[in-house]
Design an enzyme around this catalytic site. Structure first.
Site, PDB file in Angstrom:
ATOM      1  N   CYS A 127    -107.624 -59.960  28.430  1.00  0.00           N
ATOM      2  CA  CYS A 127    -107.443 -58.739  27.637  1.00  0.00           C
ATOM      3  C   CYS A 127    -107.723 -57.475  28.445  1.00  0.00           C
ATOM      4  CB  CYS A 127    -108.368 -58.764  26.429  1.00  0.00           C
ATOM      5  SG  CYS A 127    -110.091 -58.815  26.919  1.00  0.00           S
ATOM      6  N   CYS A 175    -113.168 -64.338  25.171  1.00  0.00           N
ATOM      7  CA  CYS A 175    -114.163 -63.270  25.137  1.00  0.00           C
ATOM      8  C   CYS A 175    -115.547 -63.804  25.516  1.00  0.00           C
ATOM      9  CB  CYS A 175    -114.239 -62.638  23.761  1.00  0.00           C
ATOM     10  SG  CYS A 175    -112.629 -62.266  23.058  1.00  0.00           S
TER      11      CYS A 175
HETATM   12 FE1  FES Z   1    -111.345 -58.511  25.229  1.00  0.00          FE
HETATM   13 FE2  FES Z   1    -112.575 -59.913  23.390  1.00  0.00          FE
HETATM   14  S1  FES Z   1    -110.530 -59.198  23.331  1.00  0.00           S
HETATM   15  S2  FES Z   1    -113.327 -59.253  25.275  1.00  0.00           S
END
Ligand code: FES
Length: 146
Positions: free
Chosen positions: A37, A106
């Site tokens: 992400c 994450c």
């Molecule tokens: Fe990036 Fe959770 S979506 S750390």
């Protein structure tokens, strides 16, 4: 409350994260990016008698990343550096009673940043060489579910 796929522990750590902040002049500092992400996590530690004496985190990650970091700092505090190095991404997710599959990536940030901070300290005291402080090979991506 409606079922939203997060455990009570995740919600609790998200609402009341422990050990948020920055340590000025830390003994060890770790910063990792999440390849999935693009979010960032920093962990700061101070070390006393080979144990994690104080630990703080700062993240630009999502709610799950906040909960994970909060948990990892609680798990690491007071442990010897070798014990803290053994905390895995899975340990942290398990301790939070799991994360939704699409959020497992994450959970990588917390343990990875902790390990990076310990390695940074070990480089400073000459226990390992800088090239040994690189991120663990083979872990990258394998537990990313998205
Ligand atoms: Fe990036 Fe959770 S979506 S750390």
């Amino acid at each position: 409350m409606a079922q939203i796929g997060y455990s009570k522990k995740v919600m609790e750590h998200f609402m009341n994260p422990r050990n948020v902040g920055v340590i000025e002049n830390p003994d060890g500092y770790g910063k990792v990016g999440n390849p999935v992400c693009g979010d960032l996590m920093e962990i700061f530690i101070t070390v006393k008698e080979d144990r994690v004496d104080d630990i703080k985190f700062r993240t630009f990650g999502c709610g799950s990343a906040i909960a994970v970091s909060s948990m990892v700092t609680e798990m690491a505090k007071g442990k010897t550096l070798n014990e803290a190095m053994k905390i895995t991404r899975k340990d942290v997710a398990d301790e939070l009673d799991g994360l939704p599959p699409q959020k497992m990536h994450c959970s990588n940030l917390g343990a990875d940043a902790l390990h990076a901070a310990i390695k940074n300290y070990w480089v400073k005291i000459g226990k390992i060489k800088p090239e040994e402080a690189k991120p663990e090979e083979g872990e990258e991506g394998e537990s990313c579910e998205t």
